[in-house]
Design an enzyme around this catalytic site. Structure first.
Site, PDB file in Angstrom:
ATOM      1  N   LYS A  59       0.809  -1.227   0.000  1.00  0.00           N
ATOM      2  CA  LYS A  59       0.000   0.000   0.000  1.00  0.00           C
ATOM      3  C   LYS A  59       0.838   1.272   0.000  1.00  0.00           C
ATOM      4  O   LYS A  59       0.439   2.287  -0.538  1.00  0.00           O
ATOM      5  CB  LYS A  59      -0.945   0.006   1.196  1.00  0.00           C
ATOM      6  CG  LYS A  59      -2.123  -0.940   1.005  1.00  0.00           C
ATOM      7  CD  LYS A  59      -3.179  -0.716   2.063  1.00  0.00           C
ATOM      8  CE  LYS A  59      -4.417  -1.541   1.769  1.00  0.00           C
ATOM      9  NZ  LYS A  59      -4.192  -2.993   2.032  1.00  0.00           N
ATOM     10  N   GLU A  61      -9.703   7.316   3.978  1.00  0.00           N
ATOM     11  CA  GLU A  61     -10.619   6.438   4.698  1.00  0.00           C
ATOM     12  C   GLU A  61      -9.899   5.112   4.878  1.00  0.00           C
ATOM     13  O   GLU A  61      -8.994   4.772   4.125  1.00  0.00           O
ATOM     14  CB  GLU A  61     -11.914   6.235   3.920  1.00  0.00           C
ATOM     15  CG  GLU A  61     -11.914   5.103   2.909  1.00  0.00           C
ATOM     16  CD  GLU A  61     -11.041   5.350   1.688  1.00  0.00           C
ATOM     17  OE1 GLU A  61     -10.880   6.523   1.298  1.00  0.00           O
ATOM     18  OE2 GLU A  61     -10.509   4.364   1.135  1.00  0.00           O
ATOM     19  N   SER A  81       1.578  -9.883  -1.285  1.00  0.00           N
ATOM     20  CA  SER A  81       1.205  -8.481  -1.052  1.00  0.00           C
ATOM     21  C   SER A  81       1.535  -7.955   0.340  1.00  0.00           C
ATOM     22  O   SER A  81       1.776  -6.762   0.504  1.00  0.00           O
ATOM     23  CB  SER A  81      -0.287  -8.285  -1.342  1.00  0.00           C
ATOM     24  OG  SER A  81      -1.078  -9.136  -0.540  1.00  0.00           O
TER      25      SER A  81
HETATM   26  C1  LIG Z   1      -5.099  -3.968   1.533  1.00  0.00           C
HETATM   27  C2  LIG Z   1      -4.457  -5.251   1.202  1.00  0.00           C
HETATM   28  C3  LIG Z   1      -4.889  -6.042   0.111  1.00  0.00           C
HETATM   29  C4  LIG Z   1      -6.105  -5.702  -0.719  1.00  0.00           C
HETATM   30  O1  LIG Z   1      -6.053  -4.485  -1.409  1.00  0.00           O
HETATM   31  P1  LIG Z   1      -5.791  -4.415  -2.983  1.00  0.00           P
HETATM   32  O2  LIG Z   1      -6.060  -2.999  -3.319  1.00  0.00           O
HETATM   33  O3  LIG Z   1      -6.729  -5.359  -3.645  1.00  0.00           O
HETATM   34  O4  LIG Z   1      -4.391  -4.802  -3.207  1.00  0.00           O
HETATM   35  C5  LIG Z   1      -4.208  -7.202  -0.181  1.00  0.00           C
HETATM   36  N1  LIG Z   1      -3.148  -7.606   0.555  1.00  0.00           N
HETATM   37  C6  LIG Z   1      -2.699  -6.876   1.608  1.00  0.00           C
HETATM   38  C7  LIG Z   1      -1.540  -7.373   2.389  1.00  0.00           C
HETATM   39  C8  LIG Z   1      -3.339  -5.683   1.974  1.00  0.00           C
HETATM   40  O5  LIG Z   1      -2.901  -4.986   3.018  1.00  0.00           O
END
Ligand SMILES: *Cc1c(COP(=O)(O)O)cnc(C)c1O
Length: 397
Positions: A91, A113, A379
């Site tokens: 993020k 938000e 992610s």
């Molecule tokens: C917020 C988050 C997501 C989901 O958000 P996307 O905008 O779909 O990427 C996925 N994995 C992690 C670790 C997150 O913090």
């Protein structure tokens, strides 16, 4: 010029996207639309963005060959290690980009938000970095559920304002943020956390996150002698980490893209967040896209064990990738994801975020060839989810 899967000049991906906003917001969105590409193309912007990604976020993140996992599934699996980014997930790539745009537009006040608090923390982090005022709207229910992230935001100097209407969760926090933006059109910039919202947000966020697929190309070339993998797999909440991991491969049709959604207790259980399967065309957060709704168009409360996938819509890029079958969409249940989270921890020594664990479950759903190169976008890290893992696997007994 990339056009088939990318946004057109009106802000649409095929039939999805656009900017469906109240008239009061028009000047803010128009200002951003007129300026974002110009600002992002400036060499001073590029320099500052790339320098912060390197020195503050810790990029490039490794593309790690997962040897034991590859042996187990008899294919070549690489993990793109976004979990190693500062603050623990992808993020921050986006919040760094947006705060630099905000500064160049002369904005002094940042609003955002947040649902689970991850985007709020990433926003509070870059506001501290830049010395800007930060207000994060968060549903009252979420504030109670996500106390550690609320504490993080406060430590970072942000003000956390509770949204007390409706279900007191993410969509109510979003409404409050939009209301704030309407009331403070001159000095305030709204940092959106995924590839959602009115044009140009989905495109801008996808461009900031595209650093993920740019790095994958360079790293695969060095490690495998070719830029393109056979598969890229990523989980999808709003869709930003997937957009970033797919971006450079969108027009490379030989690269198969797999988007993984949360099936919660099951796609047909009434408790899920499998937007592409269950969603119908509608408008959410200023964008025309697929969203889960009742017959008369009320947004359905989504459910997933992972807070980051618990979103009733999906970004317009992903709606288009689904519509055109450019990406394959797979829905994974809570229990499948939790088992994968445990398996990856034991097999590779990496505890993934529960969102990310959904992407790993695809390894049990699809057959890959021994020669396939499969990139999974890792992610985020699982530290934030430890309590959920503890409760689920009863580690404290
Ligand atoms: C917020 C988050 C997501 C989901 O958000 P996307 O905008 O779909 O990427 C996925 N994995 C992690 C670790 C997150 O913090």
């Amino acid at each position: 010029m990339k056009t088939k899967y990318n946004v057109d000049e009106n802000g649409f991906y095929g039939q999805f996207g656009g900017a469906f906003i109240p008239e009061m917001l028009y000047p803010n969105v128009e200002e951003l639309k007129e300026n974002y590409l110009k600002i992002m193309a400036e060499s001073s912007f590029q320099e500052e963005f790339n320098d912060l990604l390197q020195q503050f976020v810790g990029r490039p993140t490794p593309l790690y060959f997962a040897k034991r996992l590859s042996e187990k599934y008899n294919t070549k699996i690489y993990l793109k290690r976004e979990d190693l980014c500062h603050t623990g997930a992808h993020k921050i790539n986006n919040t760094i980009g947006q705060i630099l745009v905000a500064k160049r537009l002369g904005k002094t006040r940042i609003i955002a938000e947040t649902g689970a608090g991850q985007h709020g923390v990433a926003t509070a982090t870059v506001c501290a970095l830049m010395g800007l005022e930060c207000i994060v709207y968060m549903g009252e229910v979420d504030i109670k559920r996500q106390a550690p992230n609320v504490a993080r935001m406060k430590m970072l100097g942000a003000e956390v304002r509770p949204a007390t209407s409706g279900s007191k969760t993410l969509k109510d926090a979003t409404n409050e943020a939009i209301r704030d933006w309407i009331n403070n059109p001159i000095d305030t910039f709204y940092i959106i956390g995924s590839v959602v919202g009115p044009h140009p947000y989905p495109d801008m966020v996808a461009r900031f996150q595209s650093v993920i697929s740019k790095e994958i190309k360079t790293q695969l070339l060095a490690q495998e002698g070719k830029e393109n993998p056979d598969y890229v797999i990523a989980c999808v909440g709003g869709g930003s980490n997937a957009a970033g991991a797919f971006y450079e491969f969108l027009e490379e049709e030989a690269v198969k893209l797999i988007a993984v959604e949360a099936a919660g207790h099951g796609v047909d259980s009434g408790e899920s967040a499998a937007t592409s399967v269950l969603g119908k065309i509608g408008i959410i957060h200023g964008s025309k896209t697929l969203l889960m709704q009742t017959e008369d168009g009320q947004i359905t409360e989504p459910y997933s064990i992972s807070a980051g996938l618990d979103y009733p819509g999906v970004g317009p890029l992903h709606a288009h990738l689904h519509d055109t079958s450019r990406a394959e969409f797979i829905a994974i249940t809570d229990s499948e994801a939790m088992q994968s989270g445990l398996e990856i921890s034991k097999t590779e020594g990496i505890i993934p975020a529960i969102e990310t664990a959904h992407a790993f479950s695809v390894l049990d759903k699809k057959q890959f060839l021994p020669t396939d190169i499969v990139v999974i976008n890792l992610s985020g890290r699982g530290d934030k989810d430890l309590n959920t893992y503890i409760d689920y696997f009863k580690f404290s007994e």
